[in-house]
Design a protein around this motif. Structure first.
Motif, PDB file in Angstrom:
ATOM      1  N   ARG A 155      -7.223   4.049   3.233  1.00  0.00           N
ATOM      2  CA  ARG A 155      -6.646   4.171   4.573  1.00  0.00           C
ATOM      3  C   ARG A 155      -7.107   5.493   5.166  1.00  0.00           C
ATOM      4  N   VAL A 156      -7.366   5.470   6.462  1.00  0.00           N
ATOM      5  CA  VAL A 156      -7.736   6.676   7.194  1.00  0.00           C
ATOM      6  C   VAL A 156      -6.595   7.060   8.125  1.00  0.00           C
ATOM      7  N   SER A 174      -8.252  11.736 -10.123  1.00  0.00           N
ATOM      8  CA  SER A 174      -8.563  12.989  -9.416  1.00  0.00           C
ATOM      9  C   SER A 174      -7.483  13.259  -8.373  1.00  0.00           C
ATOM     10  N   CYS A 175      -7.791  13.024  -7.113  1.00  0.00           N
ATOM     11  CA  CYS A 175      -6.766  13.146  -6.057  1.00  0.00           C
ATOM     12  C   CYS A 175      -7.018  12.061  -5.033  1.00  0.00           C
ATOM     13  N   ALA A 176      -5.988  11.322  -4.712  1.00  0.00           N
ATOM     14  CA  ALA A 176      -6.117  10.179  -3.804  1.00  0.00           C
ATOM     15  C   ALA A 176      -5.940  10.560  -2.340  1.00  0.00           C
ATOM     16  N   PHE A 177      -5.630  11.834  -2.072  1.00  0.00           N
ATOM     17  CA  PHE A 177      -5.273  12.246  -0.715  1.00  0.00           C
ATOM     18  C   PHE A 177      -6.161  13.420  -0.298  1.00  0.00           C
ATOM     19  N   ILE A 178      -7.168  13.131   0.525  1.00  0.00           N
ATOM     20  CA  ILE A 178      -8.216  14.110   0.788  1.00  0.00           C
ATOM     21  C   ILE A 178      -8.374  14.374   2.279  1.00  0.00           C
ATOM     22  N   GLU A 179      -8.379  15.643   2.603  1.00  0.00           N
ATOM     23  CA  GLU A 179      -8.656  16.104   3.968  1.00  0.00           C
ATOM     24  C   GLU A 179     -10.160  16.350   4.068  1.00  0.00           C
ATOM     25  N   THR A 180     -10.877  15.451   4.759  1.00  0.00           N
ATOM     26  CA  THR A 180     -12.332  15.551   4.841  1.00  0.00           C
ATOM     27  C   THR A 180     -12.753  16.490   5.968  1.00  0.00           C
ATOM     28  N   PHE A 232       0.827  -1.210   0.000  1.00  0.00           N
ATOM     29  CA  PHE A 232       0.000   0.000   0.000  1.00  0.00           C
ATOM     30  C   PHE A 232       0.861   1.259   0.000  1.00  0.00           C
ATOM     31  N   ASP A 233       1.835   1.339   0.900  1.00  0.00           N
ATOM     32  CA  ASP A 233       2.631   2.554   1.043  1.00  0.00           C
ATOM     33  C   ASP A 233       3.400   2.883  -0.238  1.00  0.00           C
ATOM     34  N   SER A 234       4.012   1.886  -0.834  1.00  0.00           N
ATOM     35  CA  SER A 234       4.803   2.148  -2.035  1.00  0.00           C
ATOM     36  C   SER A 234       3.916   2.592  -3.185  1.00  0.00           C
ATOM     37  N   LEU A 235       2.718   1.993  -3.311  1.00  0.00           N
ATOM     38  CA  LEU A 235       1.801   2.410  -4.370  1.00  0.00           C
ATOM     39  C   LEU A 235       1.260   3.803  -4.095  1.00  0.00           C
ATOM     40  N   ALA A 236       0.977   4.104  -2.829  1.00  0.00           N
ATOM     41  CA  ALA A 236       0.481   5.438  -2.471  1.00  0.00           C
ATOM     42  C   ALA A 236       1.509   6.506  -2.837  1.00  0.00           C
ATOM     43  N   ASN A 267      -8.393  12.233   7.522  1.00  0.00           N
ATOM     44  CA  ASN A 267      -7.773  12.302   6.199  1.00  0.00           C
ATOM     45  C   ASN A 267      -7.930  10.933   5.550  1.00  0.00           C
ATOM     46  N   VAL A 268      -8.325  10.919   4.293  1.00  0.00           N
ATOM     47  CA  VAL A 268      -8.550   9.653   3.599  1.00  0.00           C
ATOM     48  C   VAL A 268      -7.572   9.503   2.440  1.00  0.00           C
ATOM     49  N   ILE A 269      -6.965   8.332   2.362  1.00  0.00           N
ATOM     50  CA  ILE A 269      -6.231   7.935   1.161  1.00  0.00           C
ATOM     51  C   ILE A 269      -7.107   6.950   0.409  1.00  0.00           C
TER      52      ILE A 269
END
Length: 340
Positions: free
Chosen positions: A270-271, A302-308, A21-25, A293-295
Motif C-alpha cells: 500500500r502507498v 526487515s521493516c514493512a513501513f518505509i518512508e521513500t 490488510f489493516d489488521s495484518l499490518a 510512504n510504502v507498506i
C-alpha cells in the motif's frame, strides 16, 4: 518461537487481501517494533508508544536512508542473501538482509502472475547490464526466478550483445508464436537498444510482446522524464505502450504499470502520501500528491513501513498512482527516471 511466528506471518501475507490488510499490518508493526532494534529505537526517539498505534495511519515510517547505514532486521541469524542497491560510483548503497529468499521468490512470482498470468506462458529476455555486473541485485534474483519458470531455451540475460538479443527474440517468436514475450530492461539499457540502429520492425508482427522498463539511469545517460523515455521506446519498438515495474532493493514486493506510468499495487503493498514539508503528517485524499510512504507486508524480516525518497500522486480512484520525481539525487531503483 520467533521463527514460527514469522513463518505464520509470511503465510498470511501470501493470502492477504483488502479486508484484512489493516489488521495484518498492525500485527506486523507490533512484531517489528519489538524485534527490530533499529526500528524500535527509531519509534522511541519519536516519543511514540506502540500501545498507542491503533490504526495504519498511526504507524511510524522508517526513512529509507537507514538501509544505507544500519542493519535493518528482525532476525538474529546469518542472512542467506544480502541484496545491495546499485547506486552510482562512490555513493553509499542500501543493503537488504534477506533470510528467506524462497519467500521473496514466491511473493514476486505470485505478484507478477496476478498482473500478467502464468510465467509458463512467457519467454523472457532481460537487458540488465549494470545489475548483471554484480552478484547481489534483487532485480536479477527476481528475473532469474521468472526465467526459470518459463522453461524456454530462448529466455535469458543479455549484456550489450544486441544482435544476440534480437536473434533470440525472433527465434522465440518463431518457436512459440502463441507465447507472450517479455523484454524487461533497465531504462538506460532499453534506450541504448532503441538507439542502436538495429531494425525492430519485426516486432510489429508480434501480438503478445511486452516491453517493460524497471527504471534506472545510474549516471549512464541524461535524466529524462518518464514520458520522454516512453515516447522514445514506443517509437523504436513499435508497441502501443511501455510497461513499468516499481520496486527497489529495500522492498520484497513490486508494483506494475501497464502503461502511461500508472502503477497498481499487489495485495501485499500500500502507498500513502505524506506532506512534503512534514514527513510525519500524512495527507488525505483531497491532496493528491506528496512524498511516498510504502507498506510492504512481505518485509517481515526487515521493516514493512518505509518512508521513500519518491514523490507521487494518486489518480482520482486514490489507489493507482504515478511517480512524479524524487526529493534529491537518490539512487533508488524505479524512481530515478524523473526530474522535477
Amino acid at each position: 518461537m520467533q521463527s514460527s511466528n514469522t513463518d505464520i506471518l509470511k503465510q498470511r501475507v501470501l493470502s492477504v487481501d483488502e479486508s484484512n490488510f489493516d489488521s495484518l499490518a498492525l500485527e506486523i508493526f507490533q512484531f517489528q517494533a519489538t524485534n527490530n532494534p533499529v526500528y524500535r529505537q527509531y519509534i522511541e526517539q519519536l516519543g511514540k508508544k506502540t500501545s498507542d498505534i491503533t490504526s495504519v495511519s498511526d504507524i511510524p515510517f522508517l526513512p529509507i536512508e537507514f538501509f544505507k547505514s544500519q542493519t535493518i532486521t528482525t532476525n538474529q541469524v546469518v542472512p542467506k542473501v544480502v541484496f545491495e542497491s546499485s547506486g552510482t560510483t562512490g555513493s553509499q548503497t542500501s543493503r537488504h538482509y534477506v533470510y528467506d529468499p524462497d519467500f521473496y521468490v514466491k511473493v514476486a512470482i505470485q505478484i507478477f502472475e496476478k498482473f500478467y498470468g502464468s510465467l509458463a506462458n512467457f519467454q523472457i529476455l532481460a537487458l540488465l547490464p549494470s545489475y548483471l555486473e554484480r552478484n547481489n541485485s534483487s532485480l536479477v534474483y527476481m528475473v532469474k526466478s521468472f526465467i526459470e519458470q518459463t522453461n524456454s531455451q530462448y529466455s535469458g540475460f543479455f549484456l550489450n550483445d544486441y544482435k544476440a538479443l534480437i536473434d533470440n527474440l525472433k527465434k522465440a517468436h518463431k518457436a512459440n508464436p502463441n507465447q507472450k514475450i517479455l523484454l524487461i530492461g533497465v531504462t538506460f539499457g532499453l534506450l541504448d537498444l532503441a538507439e542502436s540502429g538495429e531494425d525492430f520492425s519485426f516486432l510489429k508482427d508480434f501480438e503478445d510482446v511486452i516491453i517493460m522498463e524497471t527504471g534506472g539511469m545510474k549516471g549512464r545517460r541524461k535524466e529524462l522524464l518518464r514520458e520522454e523515455v516512453h515516447e522514445i521506446l514506443t517509437a523504436a519498438f513499435g508497441v502501443k505502450s511501455i510497461h513499468s515495474e516499481y520496486g527497489m532493493t529495500e522492498l520484497l514486493s513490486q508494483g506494475y504499470s501497464y502503461g502511461e506510468g500508472i502503477f497498481e499495487l499487489p495485495a501485499s503493498m500500500r502507498v500513502l502520501l505524506r506532506d512534503v514539508n512534514d514527513p510525519f503528517t500524512l495527507v488525505d485524499s483531497s491532496v493528491r500528491s506528496g512524498g511516498i510512504n510504502v507498506i510492504d507486508l512481505a518485509n517481515i524480516d526487515s521493516c514493512a513501513f518505509i518512508e521513500t525518497k519518491d514523490l507521487g500522486s494518486f489518480l482520482p480512484d486514490n489507489r493507482r498512482f504515478r511517480i512524479l520525481g524524487r526529493f534529491d539525487n537518490s539512487d533508488i531503483r524505479g524512481c530515478n527516471l524523473m526530474t522535477l
